[in-house]
Design an enzyme around this catalytic site. Sequence first.
Site, mmCIF file in Angstrom:
data_model
loop_
_atom_site.group_PDB
_atom_site.id
_atom_site.type_symbol
_atom_site.label_atom_id
_atom_site.label_comp_id
_atom_site.label_asym_id
_atom_site.label_seq_id
_atom_site.Cartn_x
_atom_site.Cartn_y
_atom_site.Cartn_z
ATOM 1 N N GLY A 12 0.770 -0.962 -0.071
ATOM 2 C CA GLY A 12 -0.013 0.074 0.084
ATOM 3 C C GLY A 12 0.762 1.268 -0.014
ATOM 4 O O GLY A 12 1.950 1.267 -0.391
ATOM 5 N N ILE A 14 2.248 3.169 2.529
ATOM 6 C CA ILE A 14 3.301 3.215 3.304
ATOM 7 C C ILE A 14 4.583 2.138 2.682
ATOM 8 O O ILE A 14 5.749 2.688 2.643
ATOM 9 C CB ILE A 14 3.120 2.936 4.757
ATOM 10 C CG1 ILE A 14 2.425 3.906 5.163
ATOM 11 C CG2 ILE A 14 4.374 2.551 5.521
ATOM 12 C CD1 ILE A 14 1.897 3.457 6.795
ATOM 13 N N CYS A 129 2.696 7.376 13.509
ATOM 14 C CA CYS A 129 3.203 8.832 12.837
ATOM 15 C C CYS A 129 2.929 10.065 13.686
ATOM 16 O O CYS A 129 3.946 10.783 13.808
ATOM 17 C CB CYS A 129 2.103 9.162 11.582
ATOM 18 S SG CYS A 129 0.489 9.325 11.761
ATOM 19 N N SER A 160 -5.109 11.223 3.540
ATOM 20 C CA SER A 160 -3.877 10.544 3.704
ATOM 21 C C SER A 160 -3.914 9.178 4.522
ATOM 22 O O SER A 160 -2.888 8.566 4.975
ATOM 23 C CB SER A 160 -2.726 11.495 4.293
ATOM 24 O OG SER A 160 -3.189 11.713 5.598
ATOM 25 N N THR A 165 -4.732 2.750 8.532
ATOM 26 C CA THR A 165 -4.861 3.753 9.513
ATOM 27 C C THR A 165 -6.135 3.674 10.207
ATOM 28 O O THR A 165 -6.419 3.829 11.431
ATOM 29 C CB THR A 165 -4.371 5.199 8.990
ATOM 30 O OG1 THR A 165 -3.184 5.010 8.464
ATOM 31 C CG2 THR A 165 -4.540 6.223 10.249
ATOM 32 N N ASN A 288 2.342 12.610 7.520
ATOM 33 C CA ASN A 288 2.212 11.469 8.526
ATOM 34 C C ASN A 288 2.781 10.235 8.006
ATOM 35 O O ASN A 288 3.239 9.571 8.703
ATOM 36 C CB ASN A 288 0.527 11.266 8.587
ATOM 37 C CG ASN A 288 -0.250 11.433 7.542
ATOM 38 O OD1 ASN A 288 -0.049 11.846 6.804
ATOM 39 N ND2 ASN A 288 -0.977 9.965 7.617
#
Length: 314
Positions: A12, A14, A129, A160, A165, A288
């Site tokens: 993904g 990240i 983050c 984001s 997350t 982040n």
Amino acid sequence: MAKIKCAIIGSGNIGTDLMIKIMRLSEVLEVSALVGIDPDSDGLARARRLRVTTTHEGIEGLARLPGYADIRIVFDATSAGAHKRHDALLQRDGKQVIDLTPAAIGPYVVPPVNIDDHLDAPNVNMVTCGGQATIPIIAAVNRIAPVQYGEIVASIASKSAGPGTRANIDEFTETTAAAIEQVGGARRGKAIIILNPAEPPLVMRDTVYCLCHDAEPEAIRASIQAMIAEVRSYVPGYRLKQDVQFERIGSNAPLHVPELGGDFTGLKVTVFLEVEGAAHYLPAYAGNLDIMTSAALRAAERLALKRNWIEKAA
């Protein structure tokens, strides 16, 4: 100089950003594989274009790759739940694990604060983050005046915040609060995250509140500025939004703090931060995500160098 081979689980945002950062910036690490579970993901497609080995069969597919035995470091950029299973398999195979999820199986690590305390840990956790952005500030205050209470508010662009997350919001607050205490040194910690839907998206902004013993404000300001310079060495978009603010809380008007179980007197320090991403793969407003991948890269390089893996590889 031979580089240390690593793999990234999670294709993904990240994981893909981390792959590109390593390829562009690292003189220590080499990406040997990007691992996903969706064969049509943009991350895996991009990795193939960059001639990085890929598998869409998860960690089992990684273990079947011909070069798996030569991989020393594995970054996990999936989810807290998935990481528990991944870690068990990776520890069995003797891999150094860098955990970018809130699973917190290994010790919390914020590179400029405590990476050298955990050079022997087989799994290190990169907190969150919000933790990477704010815990250095709490630690900077704490080394001058003991912090009794540290509270952080992390505001990130809604765009984001991907599914990982959003699925880990509870873990975010719990993990960050625990790390404020264990890494930042605060007696008590609290964390809040805000998903900001503003258009156009705003860069990550963080507010840090520290209630600490009374001390000379200039000494605290200098400590914070030194810490910011250290973080900026691997996150160039990390900066103060405005000057550090100080307020003395006297006994004639104490501040009631339920988390401390009573009234507080001393010094209140407020720090406003902004984190702009480097836009290697993600938009610049996604600071982040950028600070997480940058911190993970810094931690992995430090581990490899301090363990003399570079010399052995060469």
